[in-house]
Design a protein around this motif. Structure first.
Motif, PDB file in Angstrom:
ATOM      1  N   VAL A  33       4.237  21.249 -20.136  1.00 23.56           N
ATOM      2  CA  VAL A  33       4.430  21.103 -21.354  1.00 23.56           C
ATOM      3  C   VAL A  33       5.992  20.461 -21.425  1.00 23.56           C
ATOM      4  CG1 VAL A  33       4.896  21.827 -23.751  1.00 23.56           C
ATOM      5  CG2 VAL A  33       3.059  22.570 -22.323  1.00 23.56           C
ATOM      6  N   GLU A  34       6.352  19.134 -21.750  1.00 20.99           N
ATOM      7  CA  GLU A  34       7.335  18.552 -21.590  1.00 20.99           C
ATOM      8  C   GLU A  34       7.987  18.116 -22.902  1.00 20.99           C
ATOM      9  OE1 GLU A  34       8.377  14.338 -19.591  1.00 20.99           O
ATOM     10  OE2 GLU A  34       7.854  16.132 -17.937  1.00 20.99           O
ATOM     11  N   CYS A  35       9.539  18.239 -23.085  1.00 19.95           N
ATOM     12  CA  CYS A  35      10.024  17.824 -24.128  1.00 19.95           C
ATOM     13  C   CYS A  35      10.105  16.267 -24.238  1.00 19.95           C
ATOM     14  CB  CYS A  35      11.521  18.265 -24.134  1.00 19.95           C
ATOM     15  SG  CYS A  35      12.601  17.637 -25.510  1.00 19.95           S
ATOM     16  N   PRO A  36       9.637  15.422 -25.396  1.00 21.13           N
ATOM     17  CA  PRO A  36       9.661  14.259 -25.242  1.00 21.13           C
ATOM     18  C   PRO A  36      11.056  13.535 -25.409  1.00 21.13           C
ATOM     19  CG  PRO A  36       8.668  14.956 -27.489  1.00 21.13           C
ATOM     20  CD  PRO A  36       9.146  16.302 -26.384  1.00 21.13           C
ATOM     21  N   HIS A  37      12.043  14.532 -25.824  1.00 17.06           N
ATOM     22  CA  HIS A  37      13.432  13.864 -26.046  1.00 17.06           C
ATOM     23  C   HIS A  37      14.372  13.899 -24.860  1.00 17.06           C
ATOM     24  CE1 HIS A  37      12.711  14.195 -30.392  1.00 17.06           C
ATOM     25  NE2 HIS A  37      12.094  15.075 -30.321  1.00 17.06           N
ATOM     26  N   CYS A  38      14.257  15.086 -23.976  1.00 16.09           N
ATOM     27  CA  CYS A  38      14.977  15.168 -22.934  1.00 16.09           C
ATOM     28  C   CYS A  38      14.219  15.540 -21.570  1.00 16.09           C
ATOM     29  CB  CYS A  38      16.020  16.315 -23.028  1.00 16.09           C
ATOM     30  SG  CYS A  38      15.382  17.862 -23.101  1.00 16.09           S
ATOM     31  N   GLY A  39      12.831  15.627 -21.684  1.00 15.76           N
ATOM     32  CA  GLY A  39      12.191  15.951 -20.260  1.00 15.76           C
ATOM     33  C   GLY A  39      12.071  17.121 -19.987  1.00 15.76           C
ATOM     34  N   MET A 107       6.819   8.826 -22.913  1.00 16.60           N
ATOM     35  CA  MET A 107       6.007   8.327 -21.953  1.00 16.60           C
ATOM     36  C   MET A 107       6.106   7.055 -21.514  1.00 16.60           C
ATOM     37  SD  MET A 107       2.482  10.517 -22.683  1.00 16.60           S
ATOM     38  CE  MET A 107       2.352  10.005 -24.525  1.00 16.60           C
ATOM     39  N   LEU A 108       6.306   6.220 -22.228  1.00 16.04           N
ATOM     40  CA  LEU A 108       6.674   4.640 -22.087  1.00 16.04           C
ATOM     41  C   LEU A 108       7.866   4.352 -21.396  1.00 16.04           C
ATOM     42  CD1 LEU A 108       5.458   3.199 -25.565  1.00 16.04           C
ATOM     43  CD2 LEU A 108       4.331   2.990 -23.405  1.00 16.04           C
ATOM     44  N   GLN A 109       8.668   5.242 -21.637  1.00 18.14           N
ATOM     45  CA  GLN A 109       9.874   5.062 -20.649  1.00 18.14           C
ATOM     46  C   GLN A 109      10.071   5.565 -19.168  1.00 18.14           C
ATOM     47  OE1 GLN A 109      12.691   7.402 -23.336  1.00 18.14           O
ATOM     48  NE2 GLN A 109      13.525   5.634 -24.110  1.00 18.14           N
ATOM     49  N   ARG A 110       9.034   6.818 -19.101  1.00 21.45           N
ATOM     50  CA  ARG A 110       8.748   7.087 -17.811  1.00 21.45           C
ATOM     51  C   ARG A 110       7.803   6.086 -17.078  1.00 21.45           C
ATOM     52  NH1 ARG A 110       7.966  12.265 -20.317  1.00 21.45           N
ATOM     53  NH2 ARG A 110       5.528  11.960 -20.046  1.00 21.45           N
ATOM     54  N   LEU A 111       7.063   5.380 -17.879  1.00 21.96           N
ATOM     55  CA  LEU A 111       6.238   4.359 -17.136  1.00 21.96           C
ATOM     56  C   LEU A 111       6.940   3.043 -16.834  1.00 21.96           C
ATOM     57  CD1 LEU A 111       3.403   3.032 -16.666  1.00 21.96           C
ATOM     58  CD2 LEU A 111       3.503   2.331 -18.904  1.00 21.96           C
ATOM     59  N   ARG A 112       7.905   2.714 -17.544  1.00 24.41           N
ATOM     60  CA  ARG A 112       8.952   1.712 -17.266  1.00 24.41           C
ATOM     61  C   ARG A 112       9.636   2.025 -15.975  1.00 24.41           C
ATOM     62  NH1 ARG A 112      13.442  -1.705 -20.586  1.00 24.41           N
ATOM     63  NH2 ARG A 112      14.560  -2.419 -18.867  1.00 24.41           N
ATOM     64  N   ALA A 113      10.460   3.327 -15.864  1.00 27.21           N
ATOM     65  CA  ALA A 113      11.066   3.736 -14.940  1.00 27.21           C
ATOM     66  C   ALA A 113      10.089   3.880 -13.553  1.00 27.21           C
ATOM     67  CB  ALA A 113      11.832   5.463 -15.048  1.00 27.21           C
ATOM     68  N   GLU A 114       8.996   4.044 -13.467  1.00 21.53           N
ATOM     69  CA  GLU A 114       8.151   4.167 -12.518  1.00 21.53           C
ATOM     70  C   GLU A 114       7.743   2.605 -11.913  1.00 21.53           C
ATOM     71  OE1 GLU A 114       6.162   5.539  -9.074  1.00 21.53           O
ATOM     72  OE2 GLU A 114       7.199   6.670 -10.609  1.00 21.53           O
ATOM     73  N   VAL A 115       7.633   1.684 -12.784  1.00 20.92           N
ATOM     74  CA  VAL A 115       7.442   0.210 -12.694  1.00 20.92           C
ATOM     75  C   VAL A 115       8.525  -0.401 -11.847  1.00 20.92           C
ATOM     76  CG1 VAL A 115       6.760  -1.999 -13.459  1.00 20.92           C
ATOM     77  CG2 VAL A 115       5.548   0.021 -14.354  1.00 20.92           C
ATOM     78  N   GLU A 116       9.751  -0.046 -12.413  1.00 20.44           N
ATOM     79  CA  GLU A 116      11.033  -0.401 -12.138  1.00 20.44           C
ATOM     80  C   GLU A 116      11.156   0.086 -10.535  1.00 20.44           C
ATOM     81  OE1 GLU A 116      13.571   0.372 -15.004  1.00 20.44           O
ATOM     82  OE2 GLU A 116      13.604  -1.710 -15.759  1.00 20.44           O
ATOM     83  N   LYS A 117      10.705   1.163 -10.213  1.00 20.84           N
ATOM     84  CA  LYS A 117      10.923   1.948  -8.681  1.00 20.84           C
ATOM     85  C   LYS A 117      10.013   1.547  -7.996  1.00 20.84           C
ATOM     86  CE  LYS A 117       9.522   6.189  -8.136  1.00 20.84           C
ATOM     87  NZ  LYS A 117       9.562   7.686  -8.186  1.00 20.84           N
ATOM     88  N   SER A 118       8.780   1.148  -8.200  1.00 20.05           N
ATOM     89  CA  SER A 118       7.624   0.920  -7.402  1.00 20.05           C
ATOM     90  C   SER A 118       7.294  -0.746  -7.162  1.00 20.05           C
ATOM     91  CB  SER A 118       6.462   1.612  -7.880  1.00 20.05           C
ATOM     92  OG  SER A 118       6.584   2.963  -7.928  1.00 20.05           O
ATOM     93  N   SER A 169      13.184   0.259 -24.413  1.00 17.85           N
ATOM     94  CA  SER A 169      14.484   0.448 -23.690  1.00 17.85           C
ATOM     95  C   SER A 169      14.129   1.651 -22.935  1.00 17.85           C
ATOM     96  CB  SER A 169      15.592   0.657 -24.705  1.00 17.85           C
ATOM     97  OG  SER A 169      15.258   1.807 -25.368  1.00 17.85           O
ATOM     98  N   ARG A 170      15.310   1.781 -21.641  1.00 17.37           N
ATOM     99  CA  ARG A 170      15.345   2.735 -20.719  1.00 17.37           C
ATOM    100  C   ARG A 170      15.799   3.944 -21.383  1.00 17.37           C
ATOM    101  NH1 ARG A 170      17.742  -1.463 -17.793  1.00 17.37           N
ATOM    102  NH2 ARG A 170      16.452  -2.111 -16.033  1.00 17.37           N
ATOM    103  N   ALA A 171      15.531   5.187 -20.812  1.00 15.50           N
ATOM    104  CA  ALA A 171      15.731   6.564 -21.088  1.00 15.50           C
ATOM    105  C   ALA A 171      17.158   6.796 -21.264  1.00 15.50           C
ATOM    106  CB  ALA A 171      15.013   7.409 -20.470  1.00 15.50           C
ATOM    107  N   ASP A 172      17.751   6.157 -20.330  1.00 11.57           N
ATOM    108  CA  ASP A 172      19.226   6.311 -20.056  1.00 11.57           C
ATOM    109  C   ASP A 172      20.247   5.375 -20.856  1.00 11.57           C
ATOM    110  OD1 ASP A 172      18.489   4.098 -18.646  1.00 11.57           O
ATOM    111  OD2 ASP A 172      19.460   4.853 -16.658  1.00 11.57           O
TER     112      ASP A 172
END
Length: 173
Positions: A33-39, A107-118, A169-172
């Motif tokens: 169970v993860e906080c959608p605001h800060c993870g 979730m979309l921000q995490r997906l973006r980060a994974e795409v940019e990383k991989s 937009s990115r999470a950071d």
């Protein structure tokens, strides 16, 4: 199903649905169970107000009557808003009904980060590079970039599978 108001270690509040109380406890203990605001995965149940059921019967609204005693006609519905779509096509943190819910945005921000990383960014040369990969002209690898509607349709017609992702937009940032 049970609905809980949740709070993370950083005091962000959000809600979640679970099969039952034990299901929540099991998922929270496993860090799922993860906080959608800060993870944060340090999530507990917050104090909630009880849901009180209202009476099932509702009084019918009184009919509106003109001065001559005849029923009044209902006013026409308001026209839909006609604002132009944003320059980004409306995908940067908005959906048809308003802002993207925080959990979906996370979730979309995490997906973006994974795409940019991989994957390799190929910019507006996406369609050309995807076609080269499909035809075996270059090494197969994950890519991302931009394509026009016509380019995306041409790739689909040629049997080249692509996926369109909402690019938030990115999470950071």
């Amino acid at each position: 199903m049970i609905h809980y108001q949740l709070r993370c270690a950083a005091t962000h509040e959000f809600d979640g649905w679970f099969q039952d109380s034990a299901g929540f406890e099991k998922l929270a203990a496993a860090g799922l169970v993860e906080c959608p605001h800060c993870g944060s995965t340090q999530v507990t149940r917050a104090l909630m107000a009880p849901a009180v059921r209202k009476s099932r019967k509702k009084a019918a609204p009184a009919p509106v009557v003109e001065e001559d005693g005849k029923p009044a006609e209902a006013p026409p519905p308001p026209p839909p808003p006609t604002s132009p779509p944003p320059e980004d096509g409306g995908m940067s943190q908005r959906v048809a009904a308003g802002p993207i819910p925080a959990q979906l945005l996370s979730m979309l921000q995490r997906l973006r980060a994974e795409v940019e990383k991989s994957c390799d960014y190929v910019g507006d040369g996406f369609a050309e590079e995807a076609r080269k990969i499909h035809n075996g002209e270059v090494e197969s690898r994950g890519i991302y970039g931009e394509a026009t509607e016509a380019e995306a349709e041409a790739l689909a017609e040629d049997g080249i599978d692509i996926a369109r992702l909402p690019w938030v937009s990115r999470a950071d940032s």
